[in-house]
Motif scaffolding. Structure first.
Motif, PDB file in Angstrom:
ATOM      1  N   ARG A 443       0.781  -1.240   0.000  1.00 49.20           N
ATOM      2  CA  ARG A 443       0.000   0.000   0.000  1.00 49.20           C
ATOM      3  C   ARG A 443       0.814   1.293   0.000  1.00 49.20           C
ATOM      4  O   ARG A 443       0.399   2.271  -0.592  1.00 49.20           O
ATOM      5  CB  ARG A 443      -0.919   0.020   1.231  1.00 49.20           C
ATOM      6  CG  ARG A 443      -2.095  -0.901   1.095  1.00 49.20           C
ATOM      7  CD  ARG A 443      -2.999  -0.702   2.291  1.00 49.20           C
ATOM      8  NE  ARG A 443      -3.557  -1.988   2.695  1.00 49.20           N
ATOM      9  CZ  ARG A 443      -3.972  -2.253   3.916  1.00 49.20           C
ATOM     10  NH1 ARG A 443      -3.861  -1.340   4.859  1.00 49.20           N
ATOM     11  NH2 ARG A 443      -4.495  -3.420   4.197  1.00 49.20           N
ATOM     12  N   ASP A 542      -1.293   3.941  13.146  1.00 45.46           N
ATOM     13  CA  ASP A 542      -2.333   2.940  12.941  1.00 45.46           C
ATOM     14  C   ASP A 542      -3.388   3.475  11.957  1.00 45.46           C
ATOM     15  O   ASP A 542      -3.826   4.630  12.086  1.00 45.46           O
ATOM     16  CB  ASP A 542      -2.975   2.658  14.308  1.00 45.46           C
ATOM     17  CG  ASP A 542      -3.844   1.440  14.280  1.00 45.46           C
ATOM     18  OD1 ASP A 542      -3.442   0.438  14.890  1.00 45.46           O
ATOM     19  OD2 ASP A 542      -4.916   1.478  13.636  1.00 45.46           O
ATOM     20  N   GLU A 543      -3.810   2.635  11.020  1.00 44.43           N
ATOM     21  CA  GLU A 543      -4.708   3.115   9.959  1.00 44.43           C
ATOM     22  C   GLU A 543      -6.038   3.629  10.507  1.00 44.43           C
ATOM     23  O   GLU A 543      -6.707   4.434   9.887  1.00 44.43           O
ATOM     24  CB  GLU A 543      -4.936   2.006   8.923  1.00 44.43           C
ATOM     25  CG  GLU A 543      -5.510   0.738   9.478  1.00 44.43           C
ATOM     26  CD  GLU A 543      -5.427  -0.427   8.497  1.00 44.43           C
ATOM     27  OE1 GLU A 543      -5.026  -0.235   7.355  1.00 44.43           O
ATOM     28  OE2 GLU A 543      -5.782  -1.539   8.920  1.00 44.43           O
ATOM     29  N   SER A 544      -6.412   3.120  11.703  1.00 43.43           N
ATOM     30  CA  SER A 544      -7.704   3.524  12.232  1.00 43.43           C
ATOM     31  C   SER A 544      -7.604   4.758  13.134  1.00 43.43           C
ATOM     32  O   SER A 544      -8.556   5.133  13.787  1.00 43.43           O
ATOM     33  CB  SER A 544      -8.279   2.358  13.032  1.00 43.43           C
ATOM     34  OG  SER A 544      -7.378   2.055  14.080  1.00 43.43           O
ATOM     35  N   LYS A 548      -4.350  11.303  11.922  1.00 41.88           N
ATOM     36  CA  LYS A 548      -4.404  11.878  10.574  1.00 41.88           C
ATOM     37  C   LYS A 548      -4.749  13.365  10.569  1.00 41.88           C
ATOM     38  O   LYS A 548      -4.169  14.154   9.822  1.00 41.88           O
ATOM     39  CB  LYS A 548      -5.444  11.084   9.779  1.00 41.88           C
ATOM     40  CG  LYS A 548      -5.385  11.260   8.319  1.00 41.88           C
ATOM     41  CD  LYS A 548      -6.321  10.286   7.660  1.00 41.88           C
ATOM     42  CE  LYS A 548      -6.255  10.452   6.165  1.00 41.88           C
ATOM     43  NZ  LYS A 548      -7.069   9.430   5.512  1.00 41.88           N
ATOM     44  N   PRO A 556      -0.477   5.168   6.701  1.00 40.01           N
ATOM     45  CA  PRO A 556      -1.213   4.232   7.549  1.00 40.01           C
ATOM     46  C   PRO A 556      -0.579   2.834   7.588  1.00 40.01           C
ATOM     47  O   PRO A 556      -0.068   2.349   6.584  1.00 40.01           O
ATOM     48  CB  PRO A 556      -2.578   4.162   6.874  1.00 40.01           C
ATOM     49  CG  PRO A 556      -2.315   4.494   5.443  1.00 40.01           C
ATOM     50  CD  PRO A 556      -1.075   5.337   5.379  1.00 40.01           C
ATOM     51  N   PRO A 558      -1.432  -1.222   9.106  1.00 46.17           N
ATOM     52  CA  PRO A 558      -2.524  -2.024   9.671  1.00 46.17           C
ATOM     53  C   PRO A 558      -2.395  -2.186  11.184  1.00 46.17           C
ATOM     54  O   PRO A 558      -1.286  -2.238  11.701  1.00 46.17           O
ATOM     55  CB  PRO A 558      -2.362  -3.388   8.981  1.00 46.17           C
ATOM     56  CG  PRO A 558      -1.512  -3.152   7.804  1.00 46.17           C
ATOM     57  CD  PRO A 558      -0.684  -1.945   8.078  1.00 46.17           C
TER      58      PRO A 558
END
Ligand code: G6P
Length: 601
Positions: A443, A542-544, A548, A556, A558
């Protein structure tokens, strides 16, 4: 440090030596040279610069002869130059030597030899060696005996390869600390500082040990104790590495290939047998005090180990930079010292283990190279199975070391009574990491390439992290400085306000590594602190996460267990260092002034 190759057999030596040197270039690359022997006459070609450039100029492969030696240099005594490049001959032109290491008493020997009429042309410590051997040969000793007499007089650590016009069917190798292996072929024999240089021809090797020499003929090698001349019976070992493993495999550089191999390496390392973990667990739990000693990237893996052992297994250990061990640590019979070293040859780490042993401590090692020197300094020997790492900067061996230490921490947690359900959850999460690492690679690469373009002209980069994020930023900063040559500094985010904040101005790039966990909120606070001073913030998080919203660039990763995050979070940083280096027109595989295996203190 320097790389040595040797060949004796029926084939032309020069192309084999050239190929071997190219594979050893990670050991040093400020100059290179080859000597072959044909019809009792030496042919020597050498110069300063990279092997490919020198070869273009001098055309090594056309040198005649079925016996020869080669060298790639990382300068210690004497600046990189044609004269100082190896091989070095004696002043009578009868002997040729290549050398890795340092001759500490060379000045005294040079003075002695000069008094005897020997002439010197280079500024190296090496040049005394062929002349000293020649001195003994001229007094009637044969090559082997002269080499032994000369070595007896040399102080320091070294590996040597020697050929003589008077005994053209013999190649002699000597090891005093600096590594050397003999490759066993059919009717031909090879010599090298490291295994990848011979893999194309054979996977049967004999590792020379400290104080041993090899008298090598095309039909085989006799190993002797250098001091006594007594024969040492040794069988060759079959290594599982293949020649392809040491090739670029379609990638532009070894660095990029090795970054991409990481998911597989993590997966392989997760297969470490429980019996091996038990060995190490016993070693650690039986001690009152535990030190993890290492240098460079391996030290950063040790720091991850320190955090994981404390948090998961409630075991307090100290991670120490090997060269500081002697000054800052005390060991005794109740101390356990685990040395971590990719190469197993780093002089500072070997010394720390030796000192520990002399103080009565027990020692263990975690290394990537079978039968490397560190295995002989250790009561317990454990291996990472990352395969050969060729790029000077460590990437895949870092994740192998970290995976191993995480697995060990989980194992020790189980041993120390953590509930079965918690252990199962941790193991399941660890097993998810190879896929998570694969996902990161798939990614983030295009985004990182854009960032690399944007930031490749930066003067300074600051990296901040908390908890397990701290060893990650140290390792990320090391990758950046090693290959981009941009000043990069990693630090605990909490320390910013104690000094470094003064250096943050408009547009200063700051990389914030924000793994999941309790420290996230405080990390956001630190991000705001630097933003208030005008910094441009790139977050690896962390992507969540809602990190951001607070940053200029968001990379990001996972979700994973907080303590396992070094395995995935380091990947974007490695890629950024790689692409910035390419962007700057530099060679990521061969950073200036650095060597993969540092065999001097
Ligand atoms: C050198 C290498 C580094 C490495 C360090 C320790 O400085 O350039 O990449 O991390 O040595 O090496 P080791 O083989 O002991 O892990």
């Amino acid at each position: 440090m320097c790389g040595i190759v040797g060949y004796i057999g029926k084939r032309d030596a020069a192309p084999i030596l050239l190929d071997g040197l190219k594979r050893l270039e990670y050991r040093g690359y400020d100059s290179a040279g080859i000597a072959t022997l044909s019809k009792k006459k030496f042919h020597i070609k050498k110069d300063k610069g990279k092997i490919a450039d020198i070869d273009r100029k001098l055309d090594f492969a056309r040198m005649p002869g079925n016996v020869g030696v080669g060298h790639t240099r990382w300068a210690t005594h004497g600046a990189p130059s044609k004269i100082n490049a190896h091989p070095h001959a004696d002043c009578h032109g009868k002997l040729v030597v290549v050398h890795n290491g340092i001759i500490e008493n060379y000045a005294k020997l040079k003075k002695f030899l000069k008094q005897k009429g020997y002439r010197f042309i280079s500024n190296t410590d090496t040049e005394v060696i062929p002349n000293l051997i020649s001195y003994f040969m001229r007094r009637g000793k044969n090559l082997e005996k002269s080499v032994r007499s000369a070595v007896e007089k040399l102080k320091g650590s070294f590996a040597l390869a020697i050929i003589s016009a008077d005994e053209p069917d013999t190649l002699i190798a000597v090891r005093k600390e600096s590594p050397l292996i003999v490759g066993v072929g059919k009717g031909e024999m090879f010599l090298a500082s490291d295994i990848p240089a011979v893999l194309k021809h054979t996977n049967r090797i004999i590792v020379l040990e400290n104080g041993e020499m090899a008298i090598i003929k095309p039909s085989g090698a006799v190993i002797k104790k250098t001091k006594s001349g007594g024969v040492v019976r040794k069988r060759s070992t079959k290594v599982t590495w293949t020649a392809e493993m040491a090739e670029k495999g379609g990638f532009a550089h070894f660095t990029l290939k090795e970054i991409h191999q990481q998911p597989e390496v993590i997966k392989n390392t997760l297969r470490v047998p429980r019996a091996e973990l038990e060995k190490l667990a016993k070693f650690l739990l039986g001690a009152e005090r535990v030190y993890l000693v290492a240098c460079g990237t391996s030290y950063h893996a040790a720091l991850v180990g320190k955090y994981a052992l404390a948090k998961l297994a409630n075991l307090s250990v100290e991670a120490v930079i090997s060269s500081e061990f002697q000054e800052s640590c005390r060991a005794n019979g109740k101390t356990a010292v685990l040395g971590i070293s990719q190469s197993g040859e780093t002089a500072d780490t070997l010394k720390a283990l030796r000192i520990a042993k002399e103080s009565g401590a027990r020692t263990a090692c975690l290394t990537n190279v079978v039968e490397s020197s560190i295995t002989r300094e250790s009561d317990v020997v454990c291996y990472t199975h990352a395969g050969p790492e060729v790029s000077v900067v460590a990437t895949k061996t870092f994740v192998a070391q970290v995976t191993y230490l995480l697995l060990l921490s989980v194992y020790l947690a189980e041993r120390r009574g953590m509930s079965k359900s918690k252990i199962c959850k941790l193991i399941a999460r660890l097993n998810e990491v190879p896929d998570a690492a694969r996902a990161v690679l798939a990614r983030v690469e295009p985004h990182i390439r854009k960032l690399a373009k944007k930031y490749s002209n930066s003067q300074h980069i600051y990296l901040i992290g908390r908890g397990i994020g701290y060893p990650i930023v140290l390792e990320a900063a090391l990758k950046l400085k090693e290959i981009t040559y941009i000043h990069s500094e990693g630090m605990p985010a909490g320390e910013l306000k104690h000094g470094t904040l003064a250096l943050i101005e408009r547009d200063t790039p700051v990389i914030a590594v924000v793994p999941p966990g309790a420290s996230q909120v405080r990390m956001v606070g630190n991000i705001e602190e630097v933003k208030a001073r005008g910094a441009t913030v790139i977050a690896i998080a962390d992507e969540s996460d809602d990190v951001k919203e607070h940053v200029d660039e968001f990379i990001p990763v996972p979700s994973t267990e907080e303590l396992f995050s070094p395995l995935t979070y380091i990947i974007p940083a490695q890629l950024l260092a790689y692409y910035m280096t390419v962007e700057r027109g530099q060679d990521p595989d061969r950073p200036r002034s650095l060597a993969k295996s540092v065999t001097v203190e």
